[in-house]
Design an enzyme around this catalytic site. Structure first.
Site, mmCIF file in Angstrom:
data_model
loop_
_atom_site.group_PDB
_atom_site.id
_atom_site.type_symbol
_atom_site.label_atom_id
_atom_site.label_comp_id
_atom_site.label_asym_id
_atom_site.label_seq_id
_atom_site.Cartn_x
_atom_site.Cartn_y
_atom_site.Cartn_z
ATOM 1 N N ARG A 1 39.991 40.294 1.262
ATOM 2 C CA ARG A 1 38.706 39.828 1.788
ATOM 3 C C ARG A 1 38.006 40.950 2.549
ATOM 4 O O ARG A 1 36.791 41.109 2.459
ATOM 5 C CB ARG A 1 38.898 38.601 2.690
ATOM 6 C CG ARG A 1 39.298 37.350 1.927
ATOM 7 C CD ARG A 1 39.374 36.146 2.836
ATOM 8 N NE ARG A 1 38.063 35.751 3.316
ATOM 9 C CZ ARG A 1 37.860 34.921 4.327
ATOM 10 N NH1 ARG A 1 38.891 34.407 4.997
ATOM 11 N NH2 ARG A 1 36.631 34.602 4.706
ATOM 12 N N CYS B 1 37.217 37.863 12.565
ATOM 13 C CA CYS B 1 37.886 37.418 11.342
ATOM 14 C C CYS B 1 36.824 36.757 10.477
ATOM 15 O O CYS B 1 35.688 37.225 10.437
ATOM 16 C CB CYS B 1 39.046 36.473 11.674
ATOM 17 S SG CYS B 1 38.556 35.035 12.642
#
Length: 294
Positions: free
Chosen positions: A195, A251
């Site tokens: 990611r 995050c």
């Protein structure tokens, strides 16, 4: 970054077992599954550490009334969260232990961080979570759950105990500060490497990362479902955070970044700064730059 003399924010199973029955102790169950938002509630209703109350990531540990710029799991309103804590009979002087299913990422670390942000000093996370608890054959409660054990977001006066808390006790920054940061700041992304690189993006409208960030997947804080020993974490984090730099954590939505915060405090660092909107908040503005690759 200068090391802290703060004790570890983790507690082992046997230490918590010895504390059970202490009148002032409160235990919070923060089990959650991003793919099934009711899974944690069902697991709590079936079996829990005796005396625990349940904290739901979406309903208790986030405020989804806030705009997209605050991310997919916006920080809860402080007065509303204070009311939830009041229902759970948690005051600024209450010792608290938080656990989830295992690693702390869903969502014990988030609950720990929020309690620290509210000004609670004596809060720890059960290392290994409920999996470690049951593996050790520690006692569990399987009795029917009373409604008061669940979240208090729609029940208690929002001003309850509000003046006793100190919201903002853990540092946070916004997107403008992230964009304007200088070389003294290391911006650390807790998402999985694929990611971070932008190879995949299952949740947010854009793939990649904030330009200039480095990647420390929260899972690298763990070995066999427990936090790595403090000396090992110290060595790993020192390689990422040169002396004289500050760590700003993010995050996808502000949840697993708290796991990196927990690891850093366990390793002896002072509480790092959280960019709570995280990647989901950053890409809510299409004008913001995006980087891909390593």
């Amino acid at each position: 970054m200068t090391a802290s003399n703060e004790p570890s924010p983790l507690v082992e199973v046997e230490a918590l077992r010895a504390l059970l029955g202490t009148p002032s102790l409160r235990v919070i169950d923060a089990r959650f599954d991003l793919a099934d938002a009711d899974a944690g509630r069902r697991a709590f209703a079936a079996s829990r550490i005796p005396g625990a109350v349940y904290a739901h990531l979406d309903d208790d540990l986030s405020d989804h009334a806030k705009p997209a710029s605050e991310g997919r799991h916006p920080l809860p309103d402080a007065k509303r969260f204070a009311a939830t804590l009041a229902r759970w009979r948690i005051t600024p002087a209450t010792p608290v232990v938080v656990y989830d299913g295992g690693s702390g990422a869903m969502a014990a670390a988030r609950a720990w961080w929020l309690l620290r942000w509210m000004g609670l000093a004596e809060v720890r996370v059960l290392d290994g979570g409920f999996a470690a608890w049951t593996a050790a054959q520690a006692p569990v409660d399987e009795a029917p759950v009373e409604a008061a054990a669940f979240g208090g977001h729609d029940v208690v006066d929002r001003d309850a105990q509000g003046d006793a808390w100190c919201p903002g006790s853990a540092p946070t920054i916004d997107a403008d500060a992230v964009a304007a940061r200088d070389a003294s700041v290391v911006l650390v992304d807790a998402r999985a490497r694929e990611r971070f690189r932008g190879d995949v993006e299952p949740l947010d409208p854009k793939a990649g990362h904030i330009p200039g960030a480095i990647n420390r997947p929260f899972a690298e804080n763990l070995a066999a479902g427990r936090f790595k020993p403090r000396p090992q974490l110290q060595a790993e984090w020192r390689a990422l955070l040169p002396e004289g730099t500050a760590s700003w954590l993010f995050c996808g939505s502000g949840v697993t970044a708290c796991h990196n915060a927990l690891a850093l405090v366990h390793a002896g660092w002072p509480m790092p700064t959280l960019f709570a909107p995280s990647w989901s908040g950053w890409v809510s503005d299409p004008a913001r730059p995006v980087a891909t690759g390593d």
